[in-house]
Write a protein that holds these residues in place. Structure first.
Motif, short mmCIF file in Angstrom:
data_model
loop_
_atom_site.label_atom_id
_atom_site.label_comp_id
_atom_site.label_asym_id
_atom_site.label_seq_id
_atom_site.Cartn_x
_atom_site.Cartn_y
_atom_site.Cartn_z
N ALA A 37 0.78 -1.21 -0.04
CA ALA A 37 -0.03 0.27 0.03
C ALA A 37 0.87 1.38 0.00
N ASP A 38 1.13 1.77 -1.16
CA ASP A 38 2.06 2.89 -1.34
C ASP A 38 1.31 4.25 -1.88
N PHE A 42 -5.05 2.30 -7.60
CA PHE A 42 -6.28 1.79 -6.78
C PHE A 42 -5.83 0.39 -6.07
N ASP A 43 -4.91 -0.18 -6.81
CA ASP A 43 -4.71 -1.43 -6.37
C ASP A 43 -3.80 -1.53 -5.09
N LYS A 44 -3.09 -0.20 -4.85
CA LYS A 44 -2.02 -0.07 -3.74
C LYS A 44 -2.55 1.11 -2.93
N HIS A 81 -14.00 2.81 -7.74
CA HIS A 81 -13.16 1.63 -8.49
C HIS A 81 -13.60 0.36 -7.82
N ASN A 82 -13.98 -0.67 -8.68
CA ASN A 82 -14.73 -1.90 -8.14
C ASN A 82 -15.64 -1.61 -7.06
N TYR A 102 -3.44 7.61 -3.93
CA TYR A 102 -4.70 7.10 -3.89
C TYR A 102 -5.08 6.51 -2.23
N PHE A 103 -6.15 7.19 -1.99
CA PHE A 103 -6.88 6.56 -0.76
C PHE A 103 -7.97 5.81 -0.91
#
Length: 112
Positions: A37-38, A42-44, A81-82, A102-103
């Motif tokens: 999680a950087d 979206f995925d991170k 997102h999703n 992204y949060f």
């Protein structure tokens, strides 16, 4: 009496050892989560644990100040997102690079 003392000391040392091992596992889990999680996609996305809008937004900006000291916020967008809400915050880093952070705000979005 000596046997009771020995058993007591053994029990205390066993308890201390098990607590130390648990702490290491917990630290490893946090480290593994933070590697993924950087905030770069979206995925991170950084998951914000706060449960209200005000404290959640404050947590986002505190994270940016901590990870990107001297950066400037240029804007913010609410994205989905999703089927989850995300804040995407546009910043210019201290060295002049433009980037988006992204949060994942699903824990506090819409909770006042």
């Amino acid at each position: 009496m000596i046997m009771k003392t020995f058993i007591y000391l053994f029990a205390i040392s066993l308890l201390a050892t098990s607590c130390a091992g648990h702490k290491k596992v917990a630290q490893a889990s946090v480290a593994a989560a933070s590697v993924n999680a950087d905030g770069s996609s979206f995925d991170k996305a950084i998951f914000i644990k706060e449960t209200s809008e005000g404290s959640g937004v404050n947590a986002e900006y505190a994270w940016i100040r901590d990870k990107y000291p001297g950066s400037k916020v240029n804007g913010q967008a609410l994205r989905t997102h999703n089927n989850k809400p995300y804040d995407v915050i546009h910043i210019t880093t201290a060295d002049g690079a433009n980037t988006d952070v992204y949060f994942d705000i699903s824990n506090f979005y819409g909770k006042f």
